[in-house]
Design an enzyme around this catalytic site. Structure first.
Site, PDB file in Angstrom:
ATOM      1  N   ILE A 155      79.311  10.470  68.741  1.00  0.00           N
ATOM      2  CA  ILE A 155      78.150   9.585  68.806  1.00  0.00           C
ATOM      3  C   ILE A 155      76.923  10.212  68.157  1.00  0.00           C
ATOM      4  O   ILE A 155      76.309   9.633  67.257  1.00  0.00           O
ATOM      5  CB  ILE A 155      77.820   9.211  70.269  1.00  0.00           C
ATOM      6  CG1 ILE A 155      79.062   8.640  70.972  1.00  0.00           C
ATOM      7  CG2 ILE A 155      76.666   8.204  70.307  1.00  0.00           C
ATOM      8  CD1 ILE A 155      79.601   7.371  70.378  1.00  0.00           C
ATOM      9  N   CYS A 169      64.478  13.411  72.792  1.00  0.00           N
ATOM     10  CA  CYS A 169      65.409  14.530  72.838  1.00  0.00           C
ATOM     11  C   CYS A 169      65.788  14.999  71.437  1.00  0.00           C
ATOM     12  O   CYS A 169      65.950  14.188  70.521  1.00  0.00           O
ATOM     13  CB  CYS A 169      66.692  14.120  73.571  1.00  0.00           C
ATOM     14  SG  CYS A 169      66.493  14.003  75.359  1.00  0.00           S
ATOM     15  N   ARG A 214      68.715  10.281  64.985  1.00  0.00           N
ATOM     16  CA  ARG A 214      68.524   9.051  65.760  1.00  0.00           C
ATOM     17  C   ARG A 214      67.461   8.140  65.128  1.00  0.00           C
ATOM     18  O   ARG A 214      66.460   7.806  65.741  1.00  0.00           O
ATOM     19  CB  ARG A 214      68.143   9.379  67.207  1.00  0.00           C
ATOM     20  CG  ARG A 214      69.085  10.325  67.882  1.00  0.00           C
ATOM     21  CD  ARG A 214      68.662  10.670  69.300  1.00  0.00           C
ATOM     22  NE  ARG A 214      68.967   9.594  70.216  1.00  0.00           N
ATOM     23  CZ  ARG A 214      68.633   9.615  71.502  1.00  0.00           C
ATOM     24  NH1 ARG A 214      67.977  10.625  71.999  1.00  0.00           N
ATOM     25  NH2 ARG A 214      68.942   8.596  72.278  1.00  0.00           N
ATOM     26  N   PRO A 215      67.666   7.718  63.879  1.00  0.00           N
ATOM     27  CA  PRO A 215      66.656   6.905  63.210  1.00  0.00           C
ATOM     28  C   PRO A 215      66.513   5.523  63.838  1.00  0.00           C
ATOM     29  O   PRO A 215      67.396   5.058  64.559  1.00  0.00           O
ATOM     30  CB  PRO A 215      67.189   6.790  61.770  1.00  0.00           C
ATOM     31  CG  PRO A 215      68.666   6.955  61.924  1.00  0.00           C
ATOM     32  CD  PRO A 215      68.859   7.929  63.048  1.00  0.00           C
ATOM     33  N   VAL A 216      65.363   4.881  63.537  1.00  0.00           N
ATOM     34  CA  VAL A 216      65.102   3.548  64.101  1.00  0.00           C
ATOM     35  C   VAL A 216      65.296   2.456  63.051  1.00  0.00           C
ATOM     36  O   VAL A 216      64.842   1.334  63.234  1.00  0.00           O
ATOM     37  CB  VAL A 216      63.669   3.479  64.677  1.00  0.00           C
ATOM     38  CG1 VAL A 216      63.539   4.414  65.866  1.00  0.00           C
ATOM     39  CG2 VAL A 216      62.622   3.806  63.611  1.00  0.00           C
ATOM     40  N   ASP A 217      66.003   2.763  61.982  1.00  0.00           N
ATOM     41  CA  ASP A 217      66.210   1.800  60.906  1.00  0.00           C
ATOM     42  C   ASP A 217      66.787   0.480  61.403  1.00  0.00           C
ATOM     43  O   ASP A 217      66.339  -0.602  61.000  1.00  0.00           O
ATOM     44  CB  ASP A 217      67.161   2.365  59.838  1.00  0.00           C
ATOM     45  CG  ASP A 217      66.670   3.663  59.229  1.00  0.00           C
ATOM     46  OD1 ASP A 217      66.010   4.433  59.946  1.00  0.00           O
ATOM     47  OD2 ASP A 217      66.959   3.909  58.048  1.00  0.00           O
ATOM     48  N   LEU A 218      67.806   0.553  62.287  1.00  0.00           N
ATOM     49  CA  LEU A 218      68.437  -0.679  62.756  1.00  0.00           C
ATOM     50  C   LEU A 218      67.476  -1.513  63.588  1.00  0.00           C
ATOM     51  O   LEU A 218      67.529  -2.751  63.543  1.00  0.00           O
ATOM     52  CB  LEU A 218      69.696  -0.360  63.570  1.00  0.00           C
ATOM     53  CG  LEU A 218      70.877   0.252  62.825  1.00  0.00           C
ATOM     54  CD1 LEU A 218      72.085   0.330  63.740  1.00  0.00           C
ATOM     55  CD2 LEU A 218      71.218  -0.549  61.575  1.00  0.00           C
ATOM     56  N   ASP A 264      76.576  10.702  77.039  1.00  0.00           N
ATOM     57  CA  ASP A 264      75.652  11.272  78.023  1.00  0.00           C
ATOM     58  C   ASP A 264      76.365  12.011  79.159  1.00  0.00           C
ATOM     59  O   ASP A 264      75.705  12.583  80.026  1.00  0.00           O
ATOM     60  CB  ASP A 264      74.759  10.167  78.620  1.00  0.00           C
ATOM     61  CG  ASP A 264      73.609   9.796  77.700  1.00  0.00           C
ATOM     62  OD1 ASP A 264      73.426  10.470  76.678  1.00  0.00           O
ATOM     63  OD2 ASP A 264      72.890   8.830  78.015  1.00  0.00           O
ATOM     64  N   ARG A 323      61.563   8.631  73.364  1.00  0.00           N
ATOM     65  CA  ARG A 323      62.066   7.694  72.369  1.00  0.00           C
ATOM     66  C   ARG A 323      62.013   6.239  72.841  1.00  0.00           C
ATOM     67  O   ARG A 323      61.727   5.333  72.058  1.00  0.00           O
ATOM     68  CB  ARG A 323      63.497   8.088  72.019  1.00  0.00           C
ATOM     69  CG  ARG A 323      64.148   7.216  70.974  1.00  0.00           C
ATOM     70  CD  ARG A 323      65.548   7.708  70.670  1.00  0.00           C
ATOM     71  NE  ARG A 323      66.213   6.795  69.770  1.00  0.00           N
ATOM     72  CZ  ARG A 323      66.043   6.769  68.470  1.00  0.00           C
ATOM     73  NH1 ARG A 323      65.199   7.608  67.910  1.00  0.00           N
ATOM     74  NH2 ARG A 323      66.688   5.908  67.717  1.00  0.00           N
ATOM     75  N   LYS A 360      68.350   5.034  84.615  1.00  0.00           N
ATOM     76  CA  LYS A 360      67.236   5.357  83.718  1.00  0.00           C
ATOM     77  C   LYS A 360      67.334   4.565  82.417  1.00  0.00           C
ATOM     78  O   LYS A 360      66.333   4.005  81.942  1.00  0.00           O
ATOM     79  CB  LYS A 360      67.246   6.850  83.405  1.00  0.00           C
ATOM     80  CG  LYS A 360      66.379   7.268  82.200  1.00  0.00           C
ATOM     81  CD  LYS A 360      66.641   8.707  81.814  1.00  0.00           C
ATOM     82  CE  LYS A 360      65.847   9.138  80.602  1.00  0.00           C
ATOM     83  NZ  LYS A 360      66.376   8.584  79.336  1.00  0.00           N
ATOM     84  N   ASN A 361      68.540   4.517  81.824  1.00  0.00           N
ATOM     85  CA  ASN A 361      68.685   3.891  80.516  1.00  0.00           C
ATOM     86  C   ASN A 361      68.431   2.388  80.550  1.00  0.00           C
ATOM     87  O   ASN A 361      68.175   1.770  79.511  1.00  0.00           O
ATOM     88  CB  ASN A 361      70.077   4.172  79.950  1.00  0.00           C
ATOM     89  CG  ASN A 361      70.235   5.613  79.516  1.00  0.00           C
ATOM     90  OD1 ASN A 361      69.259   6.345  79.358  1.00  0.00           O
ATOM     91  ND2 ASN A 361      71.477   6.045  79.327  1.00  0.00           N
ATOM     92  N   ARG A 382      63.361  14.282  83.427  1.00  0.00           N
ATOM     93  CA  ARG A 382      63.264  13.026  82.686  1.00  0.00           C
ATOM     94  C   ARG A 382      64.307  12.013  83.152  1.00  0.00           C
ATOM     95  O   ARG A 382      64.096  10.802  82.994  1.00  0.00           O
ATOM     96  CB  ARG A 382      63.423  13.268  81.182  1.00  0.00           C
ATOM     97  CG  ARG A 382      62.280  14.015  80.524  1.00  0.00           C
ATOM     98  CD  ARG A 382      62.478  14.093  79.015  1.00  0.00           C
ATOM     99  NE  ARG A 382      62.769  12.775  78.492  1.00  0.00           N
ATOM    100  CZ  ARG A 382      63.736  12.515  77.610  1.00  0.00           C
ATOM    101  NH1 ARG A 382      64.518  13.469  77.162  1.00  0.00           N
ATOM    102  NH2 ARG A 382      63.922  11.281  77.183  1.00  0.00           N
TER     103      ARG A 382
END
Length: 419
Positions: free
Chosen positions: A328, A116, A121-125, A306, A92, A22-23, A398
């Site tokens: 993590i 989730c 889990r920011p998207v800054d990077l 996970d 996400r 999936k990932n 999912r």
């Protein structure tokens, strides 16, 4: 709404065919936005997330065809460069359309993601990587508005900490940038290598994937290709832990041994028997209690976050006390209170869970709180006395394909019901 009922006590025997990861699959689907030719993905898992992303890609102009074993995606021309909130909020990974849209179209407008509930889990990077590639980024009304009218430009990007999502996103954008891009402190997961292999099959020039330094030589265009998705190491680990907890002898067909060495180490220490075979990985366990074993999640090749919930379920019935440390994501012990409803003894202390194994869990009504938590409750149900009913299993759908059928095929007493 669906629920899953499990009646514990059965040993597991037989084989489970491991699906595509999936990932990896979700990011490979997004790669269709980088070319006007057809991309065919083999060993594609049929999941709620892949179906959801298909809807978003169709909105953006892709034609998506699906059969039992593969998916064909063809984005001859973009119909839109905007990914609206309703098509991004549930997952996400949908946010990763931003880089490919920007690389191909010169601009994009994408809603900030949901997904989730396991921390911020920011998207800054992600955004900083795109800015390093020459994009101008503005945040307005819950959307990211990105522009690179003259195209993206290669750059050196040093991630301040390892981020799988940001590494993948930067790769997907940089393949069409002018010049070379170097990603330092990049994530090393097998899914990163899989995405690089697919991009290279499409004509990209990506080297170093699987190491902490990835180099991307930008090309003018990508073409169509056929690629088989790597087998899912998280699904592999999940079924391996199910067998170790319930007992039995199961072949995990197509599983890749080297992708789960950190898990094999902890499982062996706990008393399970694992072996690498031509067809995959075999897991054996006597059905007696495992030995309590400590574990700490780490970026790959360390123990995967996970697989933390599934490992905790196994330790709930192990002999002794184990310490599980999550490094993590914050807020990723939400399954613990549900396991405690079944009689587990778990003491939560910040990012540590102290698990004292019990001789028996008891079936109970429980509720899935996120994707991996949901399957930890299934594992607990496999050994619990009586019947366990797991609600809100849309989380499970999912990321796990045909889970009830795969377990039932090995002798588990499990079924899907309507609540």
């Amino acid at each position: 709404m669906d629920a899953i009922k499990v009646r514990g006590g059965n040993l597991l025997r037989g084989e489970v065919v491991i699906s595509g990861a999936k990932n990896s699959a979700l990011k490979l689907m997004v790669a269709t936005l980088l070319t006007d030719e057809k991309l065919t993905l083999k060993r594609m898992p049929d999941l709620a997330d892949t179906r959801f992303l298909s809807g978003l890609l169709t909105h953006l102009g892709a034609t998506v065809e699906r059969d039992a074993a593969s998916m064909g995606l063809h984005t001859e021309r973009l119909a839109s460069a905007e990914a609206p909130y309703d098509l991004v909020r549930k997952m996400r990974a949908s946010f990763n359309v931003l880089g490919p849209l920007l690389a191909r179209n010169g601009e994009a407008r994408v809603s900030l993601p949901g997904g989730c509930a396991i921390g911020a889990r920011p998207v800054d990077l992600h955004l900083k990587a795109l800015e390093a590639l020459g994009a101008t980024i503005e945040l307005a009304d819950g959307y990211v508005e990105a522009k690179a009218k003259k195209g993206l430009i290669g750059a050196q990007i040093v991630f301040p900490f390892v981020s799988v999502g940001a590494t993948e996103h930067a790769m997907l954008a940089a393949v069409l940038a002018k010049g070379d891009t170097v990603l330092e402190n990049a994530a090393r997961e097998p899914e990163i290598q899989d995405i690089a292999d697919c991009l290279n099959a499409m004509g990209a020039r990506v080297s170093g994937a699987g190491s902490s330094t990835i180099t991307i030589q930008g090309v003018d265009r990508l073409h169509g290709a056929e690629h088989a998705v790597v087998p899912d190491r998280i699904e592999t680990g999940t079924y391996a832990l199910a067998v170790a907890t319930a007992g039995g002898d199961v072949l995990l067909r197509d599983a890749v041994w080297k992708h789960n060495t950190a898990l094999w180490d902890r499982m062996s220490a706990a008393g399970a028997t694992l072996s690498q075979e031509i067809e995959g990985v075999r897991v054996k366990a006597s059905g007696e209690r495992l030995t309590a074993t400590d574990m700490e999640t780490r970026p790959y090749p360390g123990f995967p976050t996970d697989e933390q919930a599934q490992f905790m379920a196994a330790m709930c019935v192990a002999d002794g006390r184990s310490v599980i440390r999550e490094t993590i994501f914050e807020n990723r012990f939400m399954h613990a209170p549900e396991l405690m409803r079944m009689g587990a003894k778990i003491d939560l202390r910040g990012n540590e869970a102290i698990v004292t194994g019990v001789s028996e869990l008891r079936g109970a009504p429980v509720m899935a709180t996120d994707l991996r938590a949901s399957v930890s409750l299934v594992i607990a149900g496999l050994v619990a006395a009586g019947e366990t009913t797991i609600g809100r299993v849309y989380h499970l759908d999912r990321g796990f394909e045909n889970l009830e059928a795969k377990l039932a095929g090995c002798g588990a007493d499990i079924e899907r019901v309507k609540e």
